[in-house]
Design a protein around this motif. Structure first.
Motif, PDB file in Angstrom:
ATOM      1  N   ARG A   7       0.862  -1.179   0.000  1.00  0.00           N
ATOM      2  CA  ARG A   7       0.000   0.000   0.000  1.00  0.00           C
ATOM      3  C   ARG A   7       0.893   1.222   0.000  1.00  0.00           C
ATOM      4  O   ARG A   7       1.829   1.311   0.798  1.00  0.00           O
ATOM      5  CB  ARG A   7      -0.925   0.024   1.214  1.00  0.00           C
ATOM      6  N   ILE A   8       0.581   2.151  -0.892  1.00  0.00           N
ATOM      7  CA  ILE A   8       1.402   3.363  -0.981  1.00  0.00           C
ATOM      8  C   ILE A   8       0.543   4.597  -0.771  1.00  0.00           C
ATOM      9  O   ILE A   8      -0.566   4.705  -1.302  1.00  0.00           O
ATOM     10  CB  ILE A   8       2.140   3.453  -2.335  1.00  0.00           C
ATOM     11  N   THR A   9       1.049   5.486   0.020  1.00  0.00           N
ATOM     12  CA  THR A   9       0.398   6.783   0.206  1.00  0.00           C
ATOM     13  C   THR A   9       1.355   7.861  -0.281  1.00  0.00           C
ATOM     14  O   THR A   9       2.554   7.813   0.005  1.00  0.00           O
ATOM     15  CB  THR A   9       0.075   7.038   1.694  1.00  0.00           C
ATOM     16  N   VAL A  10       0.812   8.820  -1.009  1.00  0.00           N
ATOM     17  CA  VAL A  10       1.615   9.908  -1.565  1.00  0.00           C
ATOM     18  C   VAL A  10       1.031  11.240  -1.107  1.00  0.00           C
ATOM     19  O   VAL A  10      -0.153  11.345  -0.774  1.00  0.00           O
ATOM     20  CB  VAL A  10       1.653   9.843  -3.106  1.00  0.00           C
ATOM     21  N   ARG A  11       1.855  12.279  -1.089  1.00  0.00           N
ATOM     22  CA  ARG A  11       1.424  13.584  -0.593  1.00  0.00           C
ATOM     23  C   ARG A  11       0.310  14.176  -1.454  1.00  0.00           C
ATOM     24  O   ARG A  11      -0.467  15.015  -0.977  1.00  0.00           O
ATOM     25  CB  ARG A  11       2.605  14.553  -0.510  1.00  0.00           C
ATOM     26  N   ASN A 397      15.460  -7.896  -1.152  1.00  0.00           N
ATOM     27  CA  ASN A 397      16.456  -6.914  -0.725  1.00  0.00           C
ATOM     28  C   ASN A 397      16.182  -5.549  -1.352  1.00  0.00           C
ATOM     29  O   ASN A 397      16.315  -4.508  -0.698  1.00  0.00           O
ATOM     30  CB  ASN A 397      17.852  -7.403  -1.098  1.00  0.00           C
ATOM     31  N   GLN A 398      15.780  -5.557  -2.617  1.00  0.00           N
ATOM     32  CA  GLN A 398      15.510  -4.294  -3.311  1.00  0.00           C
ATOM     33  C   GLN A 398      14.283  -3.587  -2.731  1.00  0.00           C
ATOM     34  O   GLN A 398      14.204  -2.349  -2.752  1.00  0.00           O
ATOM     35  CB  GLN A 398      15.306  -4.559  -4.803  1.00  0.00           C
ATOM     36  N   HIS A 399      13.347  -4.372  -2.214  1.00  0.00           N
ATOM     37  CA  HIS A 399      12.130  -3.771  -1.664  1.00  0.00           C
ATOM     38  C   HIS A 399      12.442  -2.819  -0.519  1.00  0.00           C
ATOM     39  O   HIS A 399      11.882  -1.724  -0.422  1.00  0.00           O
ATOM     40  CB  HIS A 399      11.169  -4.862  -1.182  1.00  0.00           C
ATOM     41  N   GLN A 400      13.361  -3.226   0.350  1.00  0.00           N
ATOM     42  CA  GLN A 400      13.739  -2.355   1.462  1.00  0.00           C
ATOM     43  C   GLN A 400      14.371  -1.069   0.946  1.00  0.00           C
ATOM     44  O   GLN A 400      14.096   0.023   1.452  1.00  0.00           O
ATOM     45  CB  GLN A 400      14.710  -3.090   2.390  1.00  0.00           C
ATOM     46  N   ASP A 410       8.421  12.101   0.581  1.00  0.00           N
ATOM     47  CA  ASP A 410       7.277  12.406   1.440  1.00  0.00           C
ATOM     48  C   ASP A 410       6.117  11.451   1.167  1.00  0.00           C
ATOM     49  O   ASP A 410       4.950  11.812   1.306  1.00  0.00           O
ATOM     50  CB  ASP A 410       6.819  13.853   1.265  1.00  0.00           C
ATOM     51  N   ALA A 411       6.457  10.243   0.748  1.00  0.00           N
ATOM     52  CA  ALA A 411       5.469   9.200   0.521  1.00  0.00           C
ATOM     53  C   ALA A 411       5.830   8.003   1.403  1.00  0.00           C
ATOM     54  O   ALA A 411       6.883   7.983   2.046  1.00  0.00           O
ATOM     55  CB  ALA A 411       5.429   8.793  -0.947  1.00  0.00           C
ATOM     56  N   GLN A 412       4.948   7.013   1.416  1.00  0.00           N
ATOM     57  CA  GLN A 412       5.193   5.853   2.265  1.00  0.00           C
ATOM     58  C   GLN A 412       4.748   4.583   1.558  1.00  0.00           C
ATOM     59  O   GLN A 412       3.635   4.517   1.029  1.00  0.00           O
ATOM     60  CB  GLN A 412       4.452   6.002   3.597  1.00  0.00           C
ATOM     61  N   LEU A 413       5.637   3.588   1.555  1.00  0.00           N
ATOM     62  CA  LEU A 413       5.338   2.287   0.959  1.00  0.00           C
ATOM     63  C   LEU A 413       5.334   1.250   2.077  1.00  0.00           C
ATOM     64  O   LEU A 413       6.330   1.087   2.784  1.00  0.00           O
ATOM     65  CB  LEU A 413       6.382   1.921  -0.096  1.00  0.00           C
ATOM     66  N   VAL A 414       4.204   0.585   2.245  1.00  0.00           N
ATOM     67  CA  VAL A 414       4.041  -0.396   3.315  1.00  0.00           C
ATOM     68  C   VAL A 414       3.738  -1.752   2.701  1.00  0.00           C
ATOM     69  O   VAL A 414       2.906  -1.861   1.789  1.00  0.00           O
ATOM     70  CB  VAL A 414       2.897   0.005   4.272  1.00  0.00           C
ATOM     71  N   ILE A 415       4.404  -2.784   3.196  1.00  0.00           N
ATOM     72  CA  ILE A 415       4.121  -4.141   2.734  1.00  0.00           C
ATOM     73  C   ILE A 415       3.038  -4.738   3.629  1.00  0.00           C
ATOM     74  O   ILE A 415       3.136  -4.709   4.851  1.00  0.00           O
ATOM     75  CB  ILE A 415       5.396  -5.009   2.744  1.00  0.00           C
ATOM     76  N   GLU A 416       1.962  -5.216   3.018  1.00  0.00           N
ATOM     77  CA  GLU A 416       0.846  -5.778   3.768  1.00  0.00           C
ATOM     78  C   GLU A 416       0.882  -7.305   3.807  1.00  0.00           C
ATOM     79  O   GLU A 416       0.380  -7.922   4.741  1.00  0.00           O
ATOM     80  CB  GLU A 416      -0.485  -5.305   3.158  1.00  0.00           C
ATOM     81  N   GLN A 417       1.458  -7.890   2.774  1.00  0.00           N
ATOM     82  CA  GLN A 417       1.479  -9.348   2.695  1.00  0.00           C
ATOM     83  C   GLN A 417       2.616  -9.771   1.770  1.00  0.00           C
ATOM     84  O   GLN A 417       2.891  -9.081   0.779  1.00  0.00           O
ATOM     85  CB  GLN A 417       0.140  -9.873   2.158  1.00  0.00           C
TER      86      GLN A 417
END
Length: 450
Positions: A7-11, A397-400, A410-417
């Protein structure tokens, strides 16, 4: 990991919310300002609201420089201020409608009482030609001048009370009682019969209807009142008067609803104008041209259509920003990202990008909402399957790294599964040969070294 859901949230999400709310506040403040300037509004309150508005607008001019947190805070402030303006506008509107309706009835009583007084002066004071002329032309005089004329006429008529008819005496006593105060003189005479009181209530409601509804509604109500007055005194006439009062109350309620719906339409048009394109501009023009003559059902339909258009336009902007943020981040990790990949992802619901360090493999990004899936894919069934697990581990490794890059925007990338590396069968795209993929990787490396 071989597959993961993010899930990604952007400004841009917060910025668009602020832009929409700023459009709402601007329109509502202009409405409030007009109403406040045309009413007996407390000056300190006007200054307070104006100062708050100017401060919010000042912050609104700096949206591009605000952080996500500041944008969220500003949006909350705008929503709260909008609520305050909504309450203020509704209150002032109701007060003005009530005031204007009462003034209209006062004017009617004024004209009636003056006419009665002029008739008495003409009949009983034939030598007072100057006074009579002044009373006839009283609409051109100030209220104070008119009141002085009325007092003089009543004083002279009182001296003629012995020659007045009983009905004239009754009228004179009524006018005297009403002249004790400026306001009282212009009210209808008392005592009133129950039916007269019903008629006065109806007339007051008709005046409100004139301010809120169409002329056809007003004409029908006035005609029904005429018919009522022609009926004989009795229970049926009172029942019909009560029925008309209830009908007018419902019409006033619908008129108020109509005003609120038009307000909502104009607000949504302002919000849609943020996402200007030919289709949205045409919709705005159509609704603004037709809303005044539209039924309540049609207005509600327009609101649904405009609301959907605003939501869709906002989703498109946010989705584009989300996909661009992800692809830009992958580009910084060395993935081959094309200018058309954002559009392809939006149109097709997925896109595949490659990395020159892992020829024969790629990364599939899929999903049209804030949540999307990333999975490693291969381009040939004729491959060394033992490498699949290594490719999955590389992506893990690239995901991190991708999360860290995205956080800098100023965005956020969260791994849910996520599925562990090598836990599933890798999806295969047979779109290009191994040689073609290898050539692409080599050319990409050459271009980066130039």
């Amino acid at each position: 990991m071989s597959s993961s859901v993010h899930r990604i949230t952007v400004r841009e999400m917060n910025e668009i919310q602020c832009r929409r709310q700023l459009a709402v506040v601007k329109r509502r403040f202009k409405q409030w300002q007009v109403l406040a300037n045309n009413s007996q509004y407390h000056q300190p309150r006007i200054a307070q609201i104006t100062q708050a508005y100017q401060q919010l607008m000042g912050n609104g001019e700096q949206l591009a420089a605000l952080s996500v947190r500041d944008l969220s805070l500003l949006n909350n402030q705008l929503v709260e201020f909008t609520g305050t303006l909504n309450n203020e506008v509704q209150e002032v509107r109701e007060q003005q409608i009530e005031k204007k309706a009462l003034l209209a009835r006062t004017k009617s009583h004024r004209e009636h009482n003056l006419a009665e007084l002029i008739t008495l002066v003409r009949e009983k004071l034939p030598n007072e030609s100057e006074l009579l002329a002044q009373l006839v032309a009283s609409d051109k005089q100030t209220e104070n001048q008119t009141n002085q004329l009325i007092f003089k006429a009543l004083t002279l008529l009182s001296s003629q009370s012995t020659s007045l008819t009983p009905s004239a005496v009754t009228l004179l006593n009524q006018l005297k009682a009403q002249s004790e105060g400026v306001k009282q003189f212009w009210q209808s005479g008392l005592p009133q019969t129950p039916f007269a009181q019903q008629c006065e209530q109806i007339l007051l409601m008709i005046e409100k209807l004139k301010l809120m509804a169409s002329s056809n509604d007003v004409q029908r109500a006035e005609q029904q009142l005429v018919e009522l007055r022609e009926l004989k005194e009795g229970t049926p006439r009172h029942l019909r008067a009560d029925s008309l009062i209830m009908t007018l109350a419902e019409q006033l309620k619908l008129s108020q609803q109509r005003i609120e719906l038009i307000d909502k339409i104009e607000q949504l048009c302002d919000e849609l104008a943020i996402f200007a394109d030919n289709e949205n501009n045409a919709m705005i023009s159509n609704v603004l041209a037709s809303m005044e003559s539209s039924s309540i059902e049609a207005l509600n339909a327009w609101i649904d259509k405009l609301d959907s258009a605003v939501s869709f336009a906002e989703q498109q902007v946010v989705a584009t920003a989300q996909r661009k943020t992800v692809l830009d981040g992958l580009g910084k990790l060395g993935y081959q990202v094309q200018d058309t990949d954002v559009k392809a992802w939006l149109d097709d619901g997925k896109v595949v990008v490659t990395h020159p360090a892992t020829p024969g493999y790629g990364l599939e990004l899929g999903g049209k909402q804030a949540r999307f899936q990333a999975r490693t894919v291969a381009f040939s069934t004729q491959r060394d399957n033992l490498r699949d697990r290594d490719i999955d581990a590389i992506w893990c490794n690239q995901h991190q790294q991708l999360q860290d890059i995205i956080a800098q925007t100023d965005a956020q990338l969260v791994i849910e599964q996520a599925l562990p590396a090598g836990s599933g069968e890798m999806k295969v795209y047979e779109t290009q040969s191994e040689e073609q993929r290898r050539n692409i990787a080599v050319n990409h490396l050459k271009n980066r070294s130039k």
